[in-house]
Design an enzyme around this catalytic site. Sequence first.
Site, PDB file in Angstrom:
ATOM      1  N   ASP A  83      -3.232   6.836   9.627  1.00  0.00           N
ATOM      2  CA  ASP A  83      -3.164   5.597   8.867  1.00  0.00           C
ATOM      3  C   ASP A  83      -3.575   5.851   7.410  1.00  0.00           C
ATOM      4  OD1 ASP A  83      -3.808   2.984   7.844  1.00  0.00           O
ATOM      5  OD2 ASP A  83      -4.061   2.295   9.908  1.00  0.00           O
ATOM      6  N   ASP A 105       6.436  -1.664   7.957  1.00  0.00           N
ATOM      7  CA  ASP A 105       6.677  -2.497   9.150  1.00  0.00           C
ATOM      8  C   ASP A 105       6.483  -3.963   8.767  1.00  0.00           C
ATOM      9  OD1 ASP A 105       7.151  -0.270  10.759  1.00  0.00           O
ATOM     10  OD2 ASP A 105       5.019  -0.006  11.175  1.00  0.00           O
TER      11      ASP A 105
HETATM   12  C1  SAM Z   1      10.071   0.917   9.096  1.00  0.00           C
HETATM   13  S1  SAM Z   1       9.376   2.490   9.020  1.00  0.00           S
HETATM   14  C2  SAM Z   1       9.985   3.132   7.465  1.00  0.00           C
HETATM   15  C3  SAM Z   1       9.871   4.624   7.380  1.00  0.00           C
HETATM   16  C4  SAM Z   1      10.359   5.242   6.046  1.00  0.00           C
HETATM   17  N1  SAM Z   1       9.556   4.787   4.925  1.00  0.00           N
HETATM   18  C5  SAM Z   1      11.821   4.922   5.822  1.00  0.00           C
HETATM   19  O1  SAM Z   1      12.090   4.071   4.962  1.00  0.00           O
HETATM   20  O2  SAM Z   1      12.676   5.536   6.498  1.00  0.00           O
HETATM   21  C6  SAM Z   1       7.652   2.149   8.631  1.00  0.00           C
HETATM   22  C7  SAM Z   1       6.766   3.388   8.776  1.00  0.00           C
HETATM   23  O3  SAM Z   1       5.448   3.090   8.335  1.00  0.00           O
HETATM   24  C8  SAM Z   1       4.543   3.782   9.188  1.00  0.00           C
HETATM   25  N2  SAM Z   1       3.244   3.101   9.085  1.00  0.00           N
HETATM   26  C9  SAM Z   1       2.913   1.910   9.648  1.00  0.00           C
HETATM   27  N3  SAM Z   1       1.636   1.597   9.353  1.00  0.00           N
HETATM   28  C10 SAM Z   1       1.155   2.616   8.583  1.00  0.00           C
HETATM   29  C11 SAM Z   1      -0.108   2.887   7.993  1.00  0.00           C
HETATM   30  N4  SAM Z   1      -1.140   2.033   8.123  1.00  0.00           N
HETATM   31  N5  SAM Z   1      -0.275   4.027   7.272  1.00  0.00           N
HETATM   32  C12 SAM Z   1       0.769   4.885   7.145  1.00  0.00           C
HETATM   33  N6  SAM Z   1       1.977   4.679   7.699  1.00  0.00           N
HETATM   34  C13 SAM Z   1       2.186   3.564   8.409  1.00  0.00           C
HETATM   35  C14 SAM Z   1       5.204   3.695  10.546  1.00  0.00           C
HETATM   36  O4  SAM Z   1       4.742   4.680  11.453  1.00  0.00           O
HETATM   37  C15 SAM Z   1       6.677   3.883  10.202  1.00  0.00           C
HETATM   38  O5  SAM Z   1       7.067   5.239  10.240  1.00  0.00           O
END
Ligand code: SAM
Length: 201
Positions: A83, A105
């Site tokens: 995270d 997300d």
């Molecule tokens: C909808 S995906 C988009 C992934 C990438 N940015 C793309 O556009 O292809 C959202 C990503 O954010 C990550 N994520 C969610 N909460 C997070 C956090 N607190 N810290 C880092 N990453 C996070 C999820 O695991 C996921 O891979």
Amino acid sequence: MAEALPRLALPVEGPIEASSLFGRVAPLVLEIGFGGGEHLLAMARARPAVGFLGCEPFINGVATLLGRIEDEAVENIRVHHGDARDILERLAEGSLAEVHVLYPDPWPKKRHWKRRFIGTETLPGLCRAIAPGGLLRVASDIPDYIRWTLIEVTRSGGFEWMAQAPKNWRLPPEGWPGTRYEAKALREGRIPTYLDFRRMA
Ligand SMILES: C[S@@+](CC[C@H](N)C(=O)[O-])C[C@H]1O[C@@H](n2cnc3c(N)ncnc32)[C@H](O)[C@@H]1O
């Protein structure tokens, strides 16, 4: 993961600094939630003098990125498998030139809004870590998340929205490499919005 992650991971404690990570003074750019890492890798290739930090809890995404870093011998990326909230406080004040939060997300249900990455919990830390004049970039295909981001970031008091004309939020920034999730959203007929905020002095 076993071989490359220990070498490329951010340290588990202590300050996170360019000089100890990359052996030199370098501007730092953080991507939060890099998914499969395509965008992060493209930025790192295009800007070799910059040190890139990526956070992603999704193990398959981290493994994909590590494989590509190894295959292409990319030297300017370090990874936190977890995270992004874990590392914000360990970044020195004003140490980041840019933070990119691309297609976070959306958590559409009201009772889950507190889980949205952009919010009152993270904005003070982002504001502290980004250098005055630095960039906070958020992209999303979910209109409600865009509205939410505009309200939350403006309300935080540390950033100003840089848009001067609709093309600034409708078109991707110059040299934009795209993301895997963005390609999916476009295929499914959803329209991305791009928000750039400047950290106020
Ligand atoms: C909808 S995906 C988009 C992934 C990438 N940015 C793309 O556009 O292809 C959202 C990503 O954010 C990550 N994520 C969610 N909460 C997070 C956090 N607190 N810290 C880092 N990453 C996070 C999820 O695991 C996921 O891979």
